[in-house]
Design an enzyme around this catalytic site. Structure first.
Site, PDB file in Angstrom:
ATOM      1  N   GLY A   8      -2.316  -4.970   1.012  1.00 14.91           N
ATOM      2  CA  GLY A   8      -2.174  -6.136   1.861  1.00 14.91           C
ATOM      3  C   GLY A   8      -1.082  -7.096   1.449  1.00 14.91           C
ATOM      4  O   GLY A   8      -0.956  -8.172   2.034  1.00 14.91           O
ATOM      5  N   ASP A  24      -4.576   6.781  10.329  1.00 13.07           N
ATOM      6  CA  ASP A  24      -4.221   5.438  10.796  1.00 13.07           C
ATOM      7  C   ASP A  24      -2.798   5.370  11.337  1.00 13.07           C
ATOM      8  O   ASP A  24      -2.391   4.386  11.948  1.00 13.07           O
ATOM      9  CB  ASP A  24      -4.431   4.392   9.699  1.00 13.07           C
ATOM     10  CG  ASP A  24      -3.545   4.613   8.466  1.00 13.07           C
ATOM     11  OD1 ASP A  24      -2.597   5.399   8.525  1.00 13.07           O
ATOM     12  OD2 ASP A  24      -3.831   3.972   7.429  1.00 13.07           O
ATOM     13  N   SER A  30       0.803  -1.221   0.000  1.00 12.09           N
ATOM     14  CA  SER A  30       0.000   0.000   0.000  1.00 12.09           C
ATOM     15  C   SER A  30       0.837   1.273   0.000  1.00 12.09           C
ATOM     16  O   SER A  30       0.373   2.326  -0.397  1.00 12.09           O
ATOM     17  CB  SER A  30      -0.959   0.027   1.192  1.00 12.09           C
ATOM     18  OG  SER A  30      -0.236  -0.015   2.387  1.00 12.09           O
TER      19      SER A  30
END
Length: 239
Positions: A101, A212, A64
């Site tokens: 992922g 995040d 990512s």
């Protein structure tokens, strides 16, 4: 605290290729030998149409971080690297092969599909998800080595750049140290160009990451692009 990405998606980038079209002009005149000879000489002086130069390919193969999770694709660091290349009018196109992922095992399983396209420079950015999941370092190293071997087998002349990664301290000092050193060892053993730490000056800095705390925001990606460019610039200018 330095952290990494755990998600990825496929993206892409683009190249602009100019084609110069040269029109051939022929003259009309009298039927005299002198006029015909002049026209013939004029035609012979017109250069032939140059063959279109094919751009070389830089593949960013990662997770990512490479895919640009949470930002517009144009804001992800591979796209910013393409902008730097275009500003210098260099014949390279960037392919963003980041996948959300992705682990090193996943990267190993899909590498043959990615290598169906020509590769001149291969930037390997995988391992962060392995570290966050606590995957044994020996397994991560074997998977990365398998990817490196496959690229070299398919494209022996391709230059490979390895993006160094680190894991947060909460993974344990012994694991974190061994994880960081693994990238250095792989680079030395395979004579790779190493980016010491892809997220240098970005990892753990809240103002440069999404909420995040893992994925860079647009400002963070600008710094990551600079980290990559410091290593990549010499390669693209010298080849």
């Amino acid at each position: 605290m330095k952290q990494f990405s755990s998600n990825f998606y496929m993206g892409g980038k683009f190249m602009v290729v100019s084609v110069l079209l040269i029109g051939l002009l022929t003259g009309c005149g009298s039927n005299s030998d002198k006029t015909n000879e002049a026209a013939k000489q004029k035609r012979e002086q017109v250069p032939s149409t140059p063959e279109k130069e094919k751009a070389k390919t830089i593949v960013f193969y990662g997770n990512s971080l490479t895919a640009g999770y949470g930002v517009d694709p144009s804001e992800a660091f591979p796209a910013l690297v393409q902008e730097k290349i275009d500003s210098l009018q260099l014949p390279y196109k960037v392919v963003n092969a980041g996948l959300s992922g992705e682990t090193t095992a996943g990267g190993k399983s899909r590498i043959d599909w990615i290598l169906r396209q020509p590769v001149n420079i291969f930037i390997l950015e995988l391992g962060g998800n392995d570290g966050l999941r606590g995957i044994p370092i020996a397994e991560t190293s074997r998977n990365l080595q398998a990817i490196i071997d496959r690229v070299r087998e398919k494209y022996p002349d391709a230059r490979i750049i390895l993006a160094g990664m680190q894991v947060p301290p909460n993974m344990g000092r012994t694991y974190a140290t061994a994880f960081r050193v693994t990238f250095q060892q792989l680079a030395a053993r395979n004579n790779l160009v190493l980016i010491p730490f892809l997220l240098e000056r970005v990892g753990g800095v809240s103002s440069l990451n999404l909420p995040d705390g893992i994925h860079p925001n647009p400002e963070g990606h600008k710094i990551v692009a600079e980290n990559v460019w410091q290593v990549l610039r010499e390669l693209v200018l010298s080849s």
